[in-house]
Design an enzyme around this catalytic site. Structure first.
Site, PDB file in Angstrom:
ATOM      1  N   HIS A 108       0.799  -1.230   0.090  1.00 30.92           N
ATOM      2  CA  HIS A 108       0.072  -0.156   0.161  1.00 30.92           C
ATOM      3  C   HIS A 108       1.035   1.366  -0.065  1.00 30.92           C
ATOM      4  CE1 HIS A 108      -3.178  -2.819   1.010  1.00 30.92           C
ATOM      5  NE2 HIS A 108      -4.072  -1.695   0.791  1.00 30.92           N
ATOM      6  N   HIS A 128       1.142  -3.827   9.255  1.00 33.76           N
ATOM      7  CA  HIS A 128       2.673  -3.857   8.853  1.00 33.76           C
ATOM      8  C   HIS A 128       3.181  -3.271  10.289  1.00 33.76           C
ATOM      9  CE1 HIS A 128       2.800  -4.929   4.624  1.00 33.76           C
ATOM     10  NE2 HIS A 128       1.593  -4.360   4.367  1.00 33.76           N
TER      11      HIS A 128
END
Length: 418
Positions: free
Chosen positions: A157, A207
């Protein structure tokens, strides 16, 4: 007459640089496999990344506890969807149909490039995401649940946001009117969105900070490289020689030029899909550039393409490309196994063809050897292992979808005067 035939044959073949490029990719695939480069690189990088991710667990927990709120859960989940691969996949056809052909094809190819490099690094390193539990992981959509099955570093992303926002800003500043205020505003907006996406990925437990920093770093490098080559790539796509042949060979090689992860993940499936999209776009543009995609194509909000006409394009185009995707998938599920059986290429299927499920791989391999006959010698150079036919099916359906976006659907628009 003979001279003309020779010239035609030479024009149909690859140029020297194209043959050299494909040979280089094939050589890299062989060398990487022979020298076991993926395992060697993983052995060096994975332990350090894993330690960093585990060391950041307490910091992620404190960060989540500090900001935890249902509104932020929803906001960051929506933001992650807006900058995800499925969103870009749905957005890019609209960009083509709005008249911004150059921007659309460049962002499509850049997206495929980012997807390949980002997922390759993920599967080479094979580093874990933050442990959940204790980290709270928010997966509000099916797409996020699939993302959670991938490895962590780098954050796709963050990488994709850097590249696509950066290229969009470059395009606007290059082809539109702008002053110092607009430049400052554009840079600030891009920086703010990248930071917000990075914060969202950590807040959602998807993450670590190391993953996000790596994603931003890789994104900056990829964007810088793309800004150097994008004009050359675009010129080749719209007016180069043997483009379809070269890209078909490159697409085939890119299915093999992908590292094997420590454990299976959906990353290769995403790469195959975008590999197909890139080929479909390139092939379609080659066929119809001077008909539908020249710089003087009507732009949205102009007198030639008012908003109502664009809405009509969307209402016609979206169902059309979905039908093409469905039909191409159904056709390839039947045709590809037949072709592989004829050529004696052993295949299995992980989900698309129930009769070729992996559990039946050994039986299928024996059957293909019995039915192939002398044609099996044509594929004798293939390693004696079973190939997943789902890769080919997935490639064909997304290539067909992309081709319909730039070829079939614009032809329908022209027929309907949209």
């Amino acid at each position: 007459m003979e001279a003309a035939a020779v010239a035609a044959a030479g024009g149909a073949g690859l140029t020297r640089w194209q043959a050299a490029a494909l040979s280089a990719v094939a050589g890299w695939v062989w060398a990487a496999s022979f020298c076991d480069l993926t395992r060697r690189a993983r052995a060096r990088v994975q332990p350090w990344v894993t330690r960093r991710v585990h060391a950041e667990t307490d910091a992620i927990l404190r960060f989540q506890t500090l900001l935890h709120h249902k509104l932020l859960d929803n906001f960051f989940s929506v933001l992650s969807c807006v900058v995800s691969v499925p969103f870009y996949t749905g957005f890019l056809p609209l960009l083509f149909w709005s008249g911004h052909g150059r921007l659309a094809r460049q962002m499509t190819l850049l997206m495929a490039f980012c997807d390949y490099l980002g997922n390759s690094v993920k599967d080479i390193v094979s580093a874990p995401r933050p442990c959940s539990p204790p980290v709270r992981r928010v997966t509000a959509t099916e797409d996020e649940k699939e993302n959670a099955m991938e490895y962590g570093l780098p954050s796709s992303h963050a990488l994709n946001t850097v590249c696509l926002m950066g290229y969009l800003l470059h395009y606007v500043l290059t082809y539109g009117e702008h002053g110092s205020v607009m430049i400052a505003a554009g840079l600030s907006l891009a920086f703010f969105l990248v930071m917000l996406v990075g914060i969202a990925r950590i807040y959602l437990g998807m993450h670590s900070l190391t993953d996000v920093i790596a994603g931003i770093g890789f994104g900056v490098v990829i964007l810088a490289f793309w800004l150097v080559v994008h004009d050359h790539v675009d010129a080749f796509v719209v007016s180069g020689q043997n483009v379809a042949t070269f890209w078909a060979g490159l697409s085939l090689l890119m299915c093999f030029a992908y590292p094997k992860p420590e454990f299976p993940t959906p990353s290769f499936e995403y790469h195959t899909a975008f590999n197909g999209v890139a080929f479909g776009i390139v092939y379609g543009i080659q066929q119809t550039y001077f008909h539908f995609h020249t710089p003087d194509a009507p732009l949205i909000f102009s007198t030639q393409l008012p908003l109502l006409a664009f809405a009509g394009r969307v209402l016609v185009g979206i169902p059309t490309i979905l039908v093409v995707k469905f039909c191409s998938k159904a056709l390839s599920k039947w045709l590809l196994p037949v072709m592989c059986s004829t050529l004696g290429i052993p295949i299995v299927s992980s989900c698309y063809v129930p009769a070729l499920k992996i559990d039946n791989g050994s039986k299928n391999k024996a059957d293909t050897k019995q039915t192939a006959g002398y044609l099996q010698r044509l594929s004798s150079h293939f390693p004696q292992k079973a190939y997943d036919v789902d890769t080919g099916i997935r490639f064909v359906q997304y290539a067909s979808l992309a081709w319909s976006v730039v070829d079939l659907v614009p032809a329908i628009f022209a027929h309907l005067n949209l």
